[in-house]
Design a protein around this motif. Structure first.
Motif, PDB file in Angstrom:
ATOM      1  N   SER A 121      -8.817   3.613   7.490  1.00  0.00           N
ATOM      2  CA  SER A 121      -8.006   3.537   6.278  1.00  0.00           C
ATOM      3  C   SER A 121      -8.690   4.254   5.113  1.00  0.00           C
ATOM      4  O   SER A 121      -8.041   4.954   4.338  1.00  0.00           O
ATOM      5  CB  SER A 121      -7.769   2.077   5.940  1.00  0.00           C
ATOM      6  N   LYS A 147      -6.004   7.292   4.813  1.00  0.00           N
ATOM      7  CA  LYS A 147      -4.877   6.884   3.976  1.00  0.00           C
ATOM      8  C   LYS A 147      -4.820   7.718   2.706  1.00  0.00           C
ATOM      9  O   LYS A 147      -5.848   8.132   2.164  1.00  0.00           O
ATOM     10  CB  LYS A 147      -4.978   5.403   3.636  1.00  0.00           C
ATOM     11  N   LEU A 159      -2.175  -2.386   6.565  1.00  0.00           N
ATOM     12  CA  LEU A 159      -2.500  -1.009   6.195  1.00  0.00           C
ATOM     13  C   LEU A 159      -1.363  -0.036   6.478  1.00  0.00           C
ATOM     14  O   LEU A 159      -1.397   1.086   6.015  1.00  0.00           O
ATOM     15  CB  LEU A 159      -3.759  -0.550   6.946  1.00  0.00           C
TER      16      LEU A 159
END
Lengths: 144, 81
Positions: free
Chosen positions: A28, A32, B21
Motif C-alpha cells: 500500500s 497506492k 486498502l
C-alpha cells in the motif's frame, strides 16, 4: 499441500500472518496513489510488527500475566519473587507487551502528524492524489 | 493462546486489511480500518496481552478512526484507487 499446512504453517501461523500483513502494508505504501491510503498502509505495517513482538511472548497453555496469590507476609521479599518465578511457565511473557504498549502510543502520534500534513497538502494543492500532486509541483515556478 | 480463535481472527484480519486498502470510498475505508483495529484488539486479548488489548481498543480503534474521519471530512471523500 494439507501436510505442508499442518506441519509448517499451523504451528507458526502468527508469524505467517505477520509477514503477510507487513507485505500488504508495504504494498500500500508503494503502490497506492491516495495519501490517506498510504497512511493506512503505514498503520497496518506497524500493527504487523507489534503482532510479531506479542507472538514472541506467547507460551503453550499460558494465561494472562497477572499473579493471583502472593502470601501476605512474604509480599515484596525475595521469597515472594522466587515463588512467582517458580510459576513463570504458566504466564505469557509480559516484557514484549510492555515494549509494544509504547509503540502503539507513538504510532498514533505519528498517524496524527501524518494526517495533519495531509490536510496542509490538501489546502495548498487541492488534491491528495500522488500523480496530480507531482504534476502540480512540477508546474510551480522555480523560485517558490 | 487458543488456536481456533487465533486462526479465525488472523484470517479475518488479513481480509479486513485488504478490503480497507481497496475500497474507493475513503469513509468506508476508515470504518473497515476501525473493524481491523477491533479484530487486532481481540487478538491481543486472546494472546494474553490484556494491557496491549485495551490500549489498542482506545487508541487504535477509537482515536485513529476519529483522526481519519476528521481528515476525510476536511479533504475529499473519493479516492482514485
Amino acid at each position: 499441500m494439507v501436510e505442508f499446512f499442518l506441519n509448517t504453517v499451523k504451528p507458526n501461523f502468527n508469524y505467517w500472518v505477520y509477514v503477510i500483513l507487513m507485505m500488504v502494508g508495504l504494498w500500500s505504501l508503494i503502490a497506492k496513489n491516495n495519501l490517506i491510503k498510504k497512511i493506512m498502509g503505514l498503520a497496518i505495517f506497524q500493527t504487523a510488527i507489534i503482532l510479531f513482538y506479542v507472538s514472541l511472548g506467547v507460551k503453550d497453555g499460558a494465561t494472562i500475566p497477572v499473579l493471583e496469590q502472593v502470601p501476605v507476609e512474604a509480599a515484596g521479599t525475595v521469597a515472594a519473587a522466587s515463588t512467582a518465578g517458580a510459576f513463570a511457565d504458566g504466564f505469557a511473557n509480559p516484557v514484549p507487551h510492555v515494549l509494544m504498549l509504547t509503540a502503539i502510543v507513538v504510532g498514533v502520534a505519528t498517524l496524527g502528524v501524518a494526517l495533519a500534513l495531509c490536510q496542509t497538502i490538501f489546502k495548498e494543492f487541492d488534491t491528495l492524489e500522488e500523480d496530480e500532486l507531482l504534476r502540480k509541483i512540477k508546474a510551480l515556478p522555480d523560485d517558490v | 493462546m487458543i488456536l481456533p480463535f487465533d486462526i479465525i481472527i488472523l484470517v479475518f484480519l488479513i481480509v479486513a486489511a485488504v478490503i480497507a486498502l481497496n475500497v474507493k470510498d475513503l469513509l468506508s475505508s476508515a470504518m473497515i480500518f476501525a473493524i481491523y483495529g477491533f479484530l487486532i484488539c481481540l487478538l491481543w486479548a486472546e494472546m494474553g496481552a490484556v494491557d496491549v488489548a485495551f490500549t489498542e481498543a482506545t487508541v487504535g480503534a477509537g482515536i485513529s478512526t476519529v483522526l481519519f474521519i476528521a481528515t476525510i471530512l476536511n479533504t475529499r471523500r473519493r479516492s482514485s484507487d
